[in-house]
Design an enzyme around this catalytic site. Structure first.
Site, PDB file in Angstrom:
ATOM      1  N   LYS A 124      -9.039  -7.057   4.787  1.00 23.55           N
ATOM      2  CA  LYS A 124      -7.591  -6.838   4.733  1.00 23.55           C
ATOM      3  C   LYS A 124      -6.975  -7.464   5.971  1.00 23.55           C
ATOM      4  O   LYS A 124      -7.444  -7.239   7.090  1.00 23.55           O
ATOM      5  CB  LYS A 124      -7.323  -5.345   4.715  1.00 23.55           C
ATOM      6  CG  LYS A 124      -5.888  -4.955   4.970  1.00 23.55           C
ATOM      7  CD  LYS A 124      -5.716  -3.493   4.688  1.00 23.55           C
ATOM      8  CE  LYS A 124      -4.597  -2.889   5.473  1.00 23.55           C
ATOM      9  NZ  LYS A 124      -4.406  -1.485   5.147  1.00 23.55           N
TER      10      LYS A 124
HETATM   11  C1  R5P Z   1      -3.540   0.543   9.232  1.00 26.14           C
HETATM   12  O1  R5P Z   1      -4.542   0.516   9.920  1.00 26.14           O
HETATM   13  C2  R5P Z   1      -3.590   1.128   7.940  1.00 26.14           C
HETATM   14  O2  R5P Z   1      -4.833   0.820   7.327  1.00 26.14           O
HETATM   15  C3  R5P Z   1      -2.488   0.803   6.948  1.00 26.14           C
HETATM   16  O3  R5P Z   1      -2.885   1.364   5.778  1.00 26.14           O
HETATM   17  C4  R5P Z   1      -2.216  -0.644   6.755  1.00 26.14           C
HETATM   18  O4  R5P Z   1      -1.691  -1.223   7.882  1.00 26.14           O
HETATM   19  C5  R5P Z   1      -1.410  -0.983   5.497  1.00 26.14           C
HETATM   20  O5  R5P Z   1      -0.211  -0.410   5.478  1.00 26.14           O
HETATM   21  P1  R5P Z   1       1.154  -1.187   5.674  1.00 26.14           P
HETATM   22  O6  R5P Z   1       1.374  -1.951   4.396  1.00 26.14           O
HETATM   23  O7  R5P Z   1       2.137  -0.098   5.877  1.00 26.14           O
HETATM   24  O8  R5P Z   1       1.019  -2.143   6.832  1.00 26.14           O
END
Ligand code: R5P
Length: 259
Positions: free
Chosen positions: A173
């Site tokens: 990710k």
């Molecule tokens: C961060 O470490 C978390 O895993 C969040 O879930 C991630 O950043 C994704 O969320 P967002 O789309 O709000 O950035």
């Protein structure tokens, strides 16, 4: 790849499209009761049906999510620091593999902090989870580049994603950036993008579209969905981009119609 690993991966990457809409609601593990997620299940109970996967912590899963929910879980297994601490995101292993199995998770998510003072700790722990992932056939999602002090360009993100894959992550990710296709090209495993901080719905849909067109297999999106003026409409618009190749204009139309 063994049957069990493939089977769990197909719970995450939907066999019809090879893509995924993961709904990230794990923010509380270092941000506390962040806006929109004060009551996690209240926030997402109408959204869950439109997500392919929920990404969250064991605390929220056990305490807030109904046990009969038929939805794959990617469990956050790293943590240890907070947004007010001195070493934000200097994370370590927080969940034993036994608990990952008890909770019937379809995947585990671990953050690495490439380029920080503690990159070594986080990469070694990622590798440890990669061993466990292979041992028990549970896919490992490496999360890269969380934290505003880290660069978000193709050179940095490409490096971080490649390192994650080299150490055994099955999925990575990261964030969308200019020249995103270079990040994808240099990473031998599928990439999903985080949404990052809340931006206008139109822009978030454009970002998701660009990421998909440049090779991402989906999103692991949180704030741009649950902080939207209409989260249920937004997740359906994001779904259209990810699974139906909707253009940003078409997706925004869906958002407008559904809200
Ligand atoms: C961060 O470490 C978390 O895993 C969040 O879930 C991630 O950043 C994704 O969320 P967002 O789309 O709000 O950035």
């Amino acid at each position: 790849m063994d049957w069990g690993m493939k089977n769990r991966l197909s719970r995450i990457l939907q066999p019809k499209t090879g893509r995924t809409v993961m709904l990230a609601i794990d923010h509380g593990y270092f941000m506390g009761p962040t806006t929109g997620l004060e009551k996690p299940w209240e926030a997402i109970k109408d959204l869950a049906q439109y997500a392919d996967v929920l990404m969250l912590t064991r605390g929220v899963l056990r305490n807030c999510v109904p046990q009969d929910l038929d939805k794959p879980i990617v469990l956050r297994v790293s943590g240890g620091t907070s947004i007010i601490g001195k070493e934000m995101l200097h994370e370590g292993m927080t969940v034993d593999i036994d608990d990952v199995i008890r909770l019937n998770a379809s995947g585990m998510a671990y953050s690495i902090m490439v380029g920080t003072d503690y990159e070594r700790d986080t990469i070694l722990d990622l590798s440890r989870y990669a061993d466990l992932a292979e041992q028990y056939n549970i896919p490992l999602l490496a999360v890269t580049a969380v934290g505003k002090e880290l660069g978000k360009d193709a050179r940095y993100l490409g490096l971080a994603c490649r390192i994650a894959a080299e150490h055994g992550a099955h999925l990575v990710k990261t964030y969308y950036c200019d020249d995103f296709e270079k990040v994808v090209e240099g990473c031998p495993v599928p990439i999903v993008i985080a949404g990052g901080k809340k931006i206008p719905e139109k822009d978030a849909l454009q970002m998701a579209y660009d990421a998909i067109q440049k090779g991402a297999v989906g999103v692991d999106m949180g704030r741009n969905i649950f902080q939207s003026e209409n989260p249920v409409a937004m997740i359906q618009a994001v779904r259209a981009v990810v699974h139906d190749n909707a253009t940003p204009e078409e997706a925004f139309k869906i958002f407008e119609e559904k809200k």
